[in-house]
Design a protein around this motif. Structure first.
Motif, PDB file in Angstrom:
ATOM      1  N   ASP A   1      -4.082   3.118   8.143  1.00 57.26           N
ATOM      2  CA  ASP A   1      -3.039   3.678   9.008  1.00 57.26           C
ATOM      3  C   ASP A   1      -1.750   2.851   9.016  1.00 57.26           C
ATOM      4  N   THR A   2      -1.676   1.821   8.154  1.00 60.58           N
ATOM      5  CA  THR A   2      -0.408   1.115   7.976  1.00 60.58           C
ATOM      6  C   THR A   2       0.449   1.774   6.888  1.00 60.58           C
ATOM      7  N   LEU A   3      -0.082   2.792   6.207  1.00 54.41           N
ATOM      8  CA  LEU A   3       0.671   3.504   5.180  1.00 54.41           C
ATOM      9  C   LEU A   3       1.799   4.323   5.808  1.00 54.41           C
ATOM     10  N   VAL A   4       2.963   4.290   5.191  1.00 51.29           N
ATOM     11  CA  VAL A   4       4.078   5.155   5.573  1.00 51.29           C
ATOM     12  C   VAL A   4       4.691   5.707   4.298  1.00 51.29           C
ATOM     13  N   PRO A   5       5.194   6.947   4.323  1.00 49.10           N
ATOM     14  CA  PRO A   5       5.713   7.551   3.091  1.00 49.10           C
ATOM     15  C   PRO A   5       7.058   6.978   2.673  1.00 49.10           C
ATOM     16  N   SER A   6       7.310   7.059   1.383  1.00 53.38           N
ATOM     17  CA  SER A   6       8.617   6.680   0.854  1.00 53.38           C
ATOM     18  C   SER A   6       9.706   7.478   1.547  1.00 53.38           C
TER      19      SER A   6
ATOM     20  N   ASP B   1      18.432  -3.441   6.284  1.00 51.62           N
ATOM     21  CA  ASP B   1      18.242  -3.479   4.831  1.00 51.62           C
ATOM     22  C   ASP B   1      17.721  -2.145   4.312  1.00 51.62           C
ATOM     23  N   HIS B   2      18.193  -1.777   3.119  1.00 48.87           N
ATOM     24  CA  HIS B   2      17.687  -0.591   2.427  1.00 48.87           C
ATOM     25  C   HIS B   2      17.036  -1.035   1.125  1.00 48.87           C
ATOM     26  N   LEU B   3      15.793  -0.615   0.920  1.00 46.99           N
ATOM     27  CA  LEU B   3      15.024  -0.995  -0.260  1.00 46.99           C
ATOM     28  C   LEU B   3      14.866   0.222  -1.164  1.00 46.99           C
ATOM     29  N   ALA B   4      15.011   0.008  -2.463  1.00 49.40           N
ATOM     30  CA  ALA B   4      14.817   1.071  -3.441  1.00 49.40           C
ATOM     31  C   ALA B   4      14.258   0.451  -4.712  1.00 49.40           C
TER      32      ALA B   4
ATOM     33  N   ILE C   1      10.299   4.342  -4.918  1.00 45.09           N
ATOM     34  CA  ILE C   1      10.059   4.197  -3.488  1.00 45.09           C
ATOM     35  C   ILE C   1      11.350   3.767  -2.814  1.00 45.09           C
ATOM     36  N   ALA C   2      11.539   4.219  -1.579  1.00 39.59           N
ATOM     37  CA  ALA C   2      12.707   3.829  -0.792  1.00 39.59           C
ATOM     38  C   ALA C   2      12.262   3.584   0.645  1.00 39.59           C
ATOM     39  N   LEU C   3      12.941   2.655   1.309  1.00 41.92           N
ATOM     40  CA  LEU C   3      12.602   2.307   2.689  1.00 41.92           C
ATOM     41  C   LEU C   3      13.825   1.703   3.353  1.00 41.92           C
ATOM     42  N   THR C   4      13.984   1.987   4.635  1.00 48.26           N
ATOM     43  CA  THR C   4      15.042   1.379   5.427  1.00 48.26           C
ATOM     44  C   THR C   4      14.422   0.624   6.600  1.00 48.26           C
TER      45      THR C   4
END
Length: 229
Positions: free
Chosen positions: A59-64, A212-215, A224-227
């Motif tokens: 349950d620590t998974l989160v979508p891109s 921060d924005h990750l890509a 994958i992308a994450l903010t």
């Protein structure tokens, strides 16, 4: 019919690229220090270490594409981009030559780490869960079936933070290849359909701050992308 004392939580799932299907997640395993340059970066000699594993909670998974909060109780959140291996079957003591038969597909993940808490746990000889298994600690892309990707043994793996390249490696630099990971892991656990394996990260891990924005991505697999809110 059983009667639950409270409604059971939903099963964690990942999207399957190009499909409306969902991949139900059973467990999330991670391989530690599986790129030689990252092992050196973390102060270890990769030529002297057998593989080791730790877990994150499903349950620590989160979508891109998600935006997540900066985690509590840390001042040193780190990024680690990784190939993710998704299993469609499992078992115990799986031979290396049959290991890829267990693979459903592949994705791109981020092993987010509260490095300060992990470091404190290491010094005290304690488990790493506080550093590795916190909320939203495992962002992951949609999975691409192996019939589409094949079984990638080489290909660029990279991560940009705010447009600046931070991690840049190749899957052929992995110390333990995917079949070996599966085979060795199956001697320690009974692997099952729905298991994920985060396969290790190249050098260049470093701190993140709010905003921060990750890509990033893995060549031939996905992005994958994450903010960080």
């Amino acid at each position: 019919m059983p009667s639950y004392v409270f409604p059971p939580l939903a099963i964690p799932t990942l999207a399957v690229a190009g499909s409306a299907d969902l991949f139900p997640v059973h467990r999330v395993y991670c391989v530690g220090r599986n790129f030689a340059d990252h092992a050196v970066e973390m102060g270890h000699d990769p030529s002297k270490e057998p593989p080791f594993f730790f877990q994150k909670n499903p349950d620590t998974l989160v979508p891109s594409g998600s935006t997540i909060a900066y985690p509590k109780m840390t001042h040193d959140l780190h990024h680690e981009v990784e190939l993710v291996v998704a299993l469609k079957s499992g078992g115990e003591d799986i031979p290396v030559e049959r290991a890829l038969d267990c693979v459903f597909g592949y994705g791109v993940g981020l092993d987010l780490t509260r490095r300060d808490l992990q470091g404190e746990a290491k010094k005290a000889g304690r488990p790493w869960e506080t550093g590795k298994a916190f909320e939203d600690a495992a962002p992951c892309s949609a999975l691409v079936p192996a019939e589409t990707t094949g079984h990638p043994a080489a290909g660029r793996i990279f991560l940009n933070v705010n447009g600046v390249l931070k991690q840049d490696g190749n899957l052929n630099q992995m110390i333990w290849k995917v079949p070996e990971m599966i085979a060795i892991l199956s001697t320690l656990f009974r692997l099952a359909p729905g298991d994920l394996i985060f396969a290790g990260t190249p050098a260049g891990v470093g701190p993140l701050v709010k905003g921060d924005h990750l890509a990033g991505g893995v060549e031939g697999v996905g992005e994958i992308a994450l903010t960080i809110a």
